[in-house]
Design an enzyme around this catalytic site. Structure first.
Site, PDB file in Angstrom:
ATOM      1  N   ASN A 131     103.569   4.918  -7.870  1.00  0.00           N
ATOM      2  CA  ASN A 131     104.997   4.589  -7.774  1.00  0.00           C
ATOM      3  C   ASN A 131     105.516   4.521  -6.333  1.00  0.00           C
ATOM      4  O   ASN A 131     106.413   3.733  -6.043  1.00  0.00           O
ATOM      5  CB  ASN A 131     105.841   5.506  -8.671  1.00  0.00           C
ATOM      6  CG  ASN A 131     105.797   6.936  -8.254  1.00  0.00           C
ATOM      7  OD1 ASN A 131     104.825   7.369  -7.617  1.00  0.00           O
ATOM      8  ND2 ASN A 131     106.797   7.705  -8.609  1.00  0.00           N
ATOM      9  N   SER A 157      94.632   3.333 -10.349  1.00  0.00           N
ATOM     10  CA  SER A 157      93.732   2.180 -10.497  1.00  0.00           C
ATOM     11  C   SER A 157      94.432   0.836 -10.312  1.00  0.00           C
ATOM     12  O   SER A 157      93.765  -0.182 -10.122  1.00  0.00           O
ATOM     13  CB  SER A 157      93.072   2.216 -11.877  1.00  0.00           C
ATOM     14  OG  SER A 157      92.202   3.311 -11.938  1.00  0.00           O
ATOM     15  N   SER A 207     101.021  12.777 -13.585  1.00  0.00           N
ATOM     16  CA  SER A 207     101.518  13.320 -14.854  1.00  0.00           C
ATOM     17  C   SER A 207     100.964  14.724 -15.120  1.00  0.00           C
ATOM     18  O   SER A 207      99.977  15.150 -14.513  1.00  0.00           O
ATOM     19  CB  SER A 207     101.120  12.385 -15.992  1.00  0.00           C
ATOM     20  OG  SER A 207      99.721  12.355 -16.078  1.00  0.00           O
ATOM     21  N   GLU A 228     101.906  17.976  -7.816  1.00  0.00           N
ATOM     22  CA  GLU A 228     103.253  17.400  -7.802  1.00  0.00           C
ATOM     23  C   GLU A 228     103.375  16.561  -9.063  1.00  0.00           C
ATOM     24  O   GLU A 228     102.824  15.459  -9.130  1.00  0.00           O
ATOM     25  CB  GLU A 228     103.440  16.504  -6.569  1.00  0.00           C
ATOM     26  CG  GLU A 228     103.319  17.217  -5.243  1.00  0.00           C
ATOM     27  CD  GLU A 228     104.513  18.095  -4.927  1.00  0.00           C
ATOM     28  OE1 GLU A 228     105.475  18.127  -5.719  1.00  0.00           O
ATOM     29  OE2 GLU A 228     104.473  18.761  -3.888  1.00  0.00           O
ATOM     30  N   CYS A 262     109.729  10.277  -9.392  1.00  0.00           N
ATOM     31  CA  CYS A 262     109.651  11.633  -9.959  1.00  0.00           C
ATOM     32  C   CYS A 262     110.962  12.375  -9.752  1.00  0.00           C
ATOM     33  O   CYS A 262     111.400  13.120 -10.614  1.00  0.00           O
ATOM     34  CB  CYS A 262     108.506  12.397  -9.323  1.00  0.00           C
ATOM     35  SG  CYS A 262     108.566  12.401  -7.534  1.00  0.00           S
TER      36      CYS A 262
HETATM   37  P1  NAP Z   1      99.048   9.574 -14.018  1.00  0.00           P
HETATM   38  O1  NAP Z   1      98.642   8.757 -15.159  1.00  0.00           O
HETATM   39  O2  NAP Z   1      98.863  11.032 -14.085  1.00  0.00           O
HETATM   40  O3  NAP Z   1      98.284   8.970 -12.748  1.00  0.00           O
HETATM   41  C1  NAP Z   1      98.355   9.578 -11.487  1.00  0.00           C
HETATM   42  C2  NAP Z   1      96.963   9.618 -10.869  1.00  0.00           C
HETATM   43  O4  NAP Z   1      96.136  10.495 -11.634  1.00  0.00           O
HETATM   44  C3  NAP Z   1      96.247   8.263 -10.887  1.00  0.00           C
HETATM   45  O5  NAP Z   1      95.465   8.158  -9.730  1.00  0.00           O
HETATM   46  C4  NAP Z   1      95.367   8.365 -12.129  1.00  0.00           C
HETATM   47  O6  NAP Z   1      94.248   7.517 -12.080  1.00  0.00           O
HETATM   48  C5  NAP Z   1      94.951   9.810 -12.063  1.00  0.00           C
HETATM   49  N1  NAP Z   1      94.532  10.389 -13.333  1.00  0.00           N
HETATM   50  C6  NAP Z   1      95.025  10.138 -14.566  1.00  0.00           C
HETATM   51  N2  NAP Z   1      94.420  10.936 -15.476  1.00  0.00           N
HETATM   52  C7  NAP Z   1      93.541  11.714 -14.797  1.00  0.00           C
HETATM   53  C8  NAP Z   1      92.630  12.737 -15.176  1.00  0.00           C
HETATM   54  N3  NAP Z   1      92.511  13.150 -16.432  1.00  0.00           N
HETATM   55  N4  NAP Z   1      91.876  13.310 -14.211  1.00  0.00           N
HETATM   56  C9  NAP Z   1      92.004  12.931 -12.937  1.00  0.00           C
HETATM   57  N5  NAP Z   1      92.837  11.969 -12.518  1.00  0.00           N
HETATM   58  C10 NAP Z   1      93.608  11.363 -13.434  1.00  0.00           C
HETATM   59  O7  NAP Z   1     100.575   9.379 -13.642  1.00  0.00           O
HETATM   60  P2  NAP Z   1     101.458   8.076 -13.813  1.00  0.00           P
HETATM   61  O8  NAP Z   1     101.949   8.069 -15.219  1.00  0.00           O
HETATM   62  O9  NAP Z   1     100.811   6.875 -13.290  1.00  0.00           O
HETATM   63  O10 NAP Z   1     102.638   8.460 -12.800  1.00  0.00           O
HETATM   64  C11 NAP Z   1     103.855   8.859 -13.208  1.00  0.00           C
HETATM   65  C12 NAP Z   1     103.995  10.372 -13.231  1.00  0.00           C
HETATM   66  O11 NAP Z   1     103.823  10.898 -11.928  1.00  0.00           O
HETATM   67  C13 NAP Z   1     105.396  10.770 -13.639  1.00  0.00           C
HETATM   68  O12 NAP Z   1     105.357  11.883 -14.482  1.00  0.00           O
HETATM   69  C14 NAP Z   1     106.054  11.135 -12.311  1.00  0.00           C
HETATM   70  O13 NAP Z   1     107.166  11.968 -12.427  1.00  0.00           O
HETATM   71  C15 NAP Z   1     104.909  11.748 -11.595  1.00  0.00           C
HETATM   72  N6  NAP Z   1     105.142  11.772 -10.139  1.00  0.00           N
HETATM   73  C16 NAP Z   1     105.379  12.966  -9.531  1.00  0.00           C
HETATM   74  C17 NAP Z   1     105.644  13.007  -8.158  1.00  0.00           C
HETATM   75  C18 NAP Z   1     105.923  14.309  -7.461  1.00  0.00           C
HETATM   76  O14 NAP Z   1     105.898  14.316  -6.239  1.00  0.00           O
HETATM   77  N7  NAP Z   1     106.163  15.403  -8.154  1.00  0.00           N
HETATM   78  C19 NAP Z   1     105.670  11.822  -7.431  1.00  0.00           C
HETATM   79  C20 NAP Z   1     105.419  10.623  -8.084  1.00  0.00           C
HETATM   80  C21 NAP Z   1     105.155  10.613  -9.439  1.00  0.00           C
HETATM   81  P3  NAP Z   1      94.196   6.147 -12.919  1.00  0.00           P
HETATM   82  O15 NAP Z   1      95.258   5.269 -12.368  1.00  0.00           O
HETATM   83  O16 NAP Z   1      92.819   5.656 -12.639  1.00  0.00           O
HETATM   84  O17 NAP Z   1      94.434   6.521 -14.359  1.00  0.00           O
END
Ligand code: NAP
Length: 454
Positions: A131, A157, A207, A228, A262
């Site tokens: 994001n 990805s 997430s 985070e 986020c």
């Molecule tokens: P996501 O699915 O968790 O993806 C984030 C990263 O984690 C990607 O590189 C993803 O790789 C990887 N990933 C996913 N599943 C994994 C696993 N089981 N093991 C290791 N790595 C894994 O998150 P998203 O849905 O794209 O992003 C949105 C979320 O991020 C929201 O909840 C948002 O609030 C949160 N966020 C938090 C912050 C903060 O600073 N607190 C900042 C930005 C976003 P792939 O793409 O290859 O699946």
């Protein structure tokens, strides 16, 4: 998940990448470890020289890198360019401040000299989200490299071109070969990297399930982590607030980055005395947002990141309405190419609805009419998350109560929650633990060594 760039404005697959094999990943980790042996011995001055070069490259190439981010994840080009420039500021901040944050810290003891020394750990894996595809990475990379650690980036990805570009920036800035590298791997390959003894720590932004997975593997491996995760931030508006400003800023806080932030203001707690006025103004402001091609200068909001996200956000809204919530405006899929969704507002969300508690990662504001501040804080704290929060009031007692009682990693008064390299950033509860940015961010991946000289 395929590693590829897909334009969210059209749905077209622009470029596909072959994932790294296990052997290639091992080679990248070896290079990272070799680079660590060099970088750990560099002085702060030398690291800072190269970090400032990286900042300058980001600035010089903000249009190019910003364009790649827009193409891969759909944010407006102007916001993508601003993100690259903010990343340059973050790099400069750590170039300027690392020596101060990590200076030996003298402690009076019975020894002739005693102090805390901050030493690097080694290669650190960063699992990052799409994001803020540049800023999220740089706010890890700049403190990591300035501390003498090396960085391994497993980016989301769908943003491989951003990931490879950032690797190239640090290379061109003159850091040792291998100091910052991108791993083109999916989430399922992360465990293998975490279990490698040469990888000393991990940070994940994303997430809750992804965070829990990385943290549990690192728990078994006894490796430090920073998480985070998601948020469902409160934005409280009390009667004494400057309502015009609160509505203008609240609209930005909910809809910037196409509503996918986020720390977006997700739940608006509005005092009953001003509720109807605030709701009417927010409706006007949301309906004025220009949805369209994110490359165009006059566009305020681009598409959601992909088809799954569009489906998920739309389903969350429709389920909330089926539960009894009322649509004030928007919150609808746009027919045609791309993954566009109109900015929406819901009110009267029943406590039994999932929408009352869950994070909506799209441009949908949830309005809650509250009788007093205590009620707002109670509902705000009923969320499993605790990332940011914002309160709008000129009453100093209300400000102090919100700062004291909101369960969140940040409380902003009369402004929106935002990240700033000079302030620590992170959450409590299901929003994660540890802190990025400021002194805490650079110390997060250091061995705080106690030194005592008799
Ligand atoms: P996501 O699915 O968790 O993806 C984030 C990263 O984690 C990607 O590189 C993803 O790789 C990887 N990933 C996913 N599943 C994994 C696993 N089981 N093991 C290791 N790595 C894994 O998150 P998203 O849905 O794209 O992003 C949105 C979320 O991020 C929201 O909840 C948002 O609030 C949160 N966020 C938090 C912050 C903060 O600073 N607190 C900042 C930005 C976003 P792939 O793409 O290859 O699946």
């Amino acid at each position: 998940m395929a590693i590829q760039s897909q334009n969210p404005a059209t749905g077209d697959i622009v470029k596909a990448f072959t994932p790294h094999t296990d052997d290639q990943v091992d080679g990248i980790i070896s290079k990272s470890y070799a680079a660590f042996k060099i970088l750990r011995l560099w002085s702060f001055e030398k690291r800072a020289l190269h970090m400032r070069k990286a900042a300058q490259i980001f600035r010089n190439e903000a249009d190019i890198l910003g364009g790649i981010a827009t193409l891969e994840m759909g944010k407006t080009l102007k916001s993508a360019i601003a993100e690259v420039n903010k990343s340059a500021l973050g790099a400069d901040y750590y170039a300027d401040m690392a020596a101060t944050h990590l200076a030996d810290d003298i402690v009076e003891t019975n020894a002739s000299k005693a102090y805390r020394a901050y030493q690097p750990l080694g290669p650190v894996l960063a699992v990052m989200p799409w994001n803020y595809p540049i800023w999220q990475v740089v706010r890890f990379a700049a403190p990591a490299l300035m501390a003498g650690n090396t960085g391994l980036l497993k980016h989301a990805s769908n943003v491989p071109q951003c990931a490879l570009y950032i690797e190239d920036v640090f290379k061109r800035a003159g850091f040792p070969d291998g100091a910052f590298q991108t791993l083109l791997i999916g989430g399922s390959k992360v465990e293998r990297v975490l279990r490698d003894d040469r990888v000393r720590a991990a940070t994940l932004t994303g997430s809750e399930p992804a965070g829990a997975s990385v943290a549990s593997i690192c728990g078994q491996e006894i490796k430090p982590t920073v998480l985070e995760l998601g948020g469902s931030d409160a934005f409280i508006i009390m009667p004494s607030a400057d309502i015009e400003k609160a509505v203008a800023v609240g609209t930005i806080a909910r809809t910037q980055n196409n509503g996918q932030s986020c720390i977006a203001a997700k739940r608006f707690f509005i005092h009953a005395d001003i509720y109807d006025d605030v709701k009417a103004r927010m409706k006007v402001a949301f309906e004025a947002i220009k949805l369209g091609d994110p490359m165009e200068a006059e566009t305020d909001m681009g598409p959601l990141v992909n088809a799954d996200s569009l489906e998920e956000v739309s389903t969350q809204v429709e389920n909330a309405i089926a539960d009894g919530a009322v649509r004030v405006t928007g919150g609808l899929k746009v027919e045609g190419q791309g993954y566009f969704f109109t900015p929406g507002i819901l009110e009267n969300i029943p406590e039994t609805s999932n929408a009352y508690h869950e994070e909506i990662f799209g441009p949908v504001a949830l309005l809650y009419k509250i009788g007093n501040l205590e009620e707002a804080i109670e509902i705000a704290n009923a969320s499993p998350f605790g990332l940011g929060s914002s309160i709008w009031t000129t009453d100093e007692v209300e400000q102090l109560v919100a700062i004291r009682d909101l369960e969140a990693g940040a409380t902003f008064v009369n402004s929106m929650t935002s990240s700033d390299p000079r302030l620590p950033f992170g959450g409590v509860k299901k929003s994660g633990y540890g802190r990025e940015l400021a002194a805490e961010g650079i110390r997060a991946f250091c061995n705080i060594k106690s030194v005592s000289i008799a």
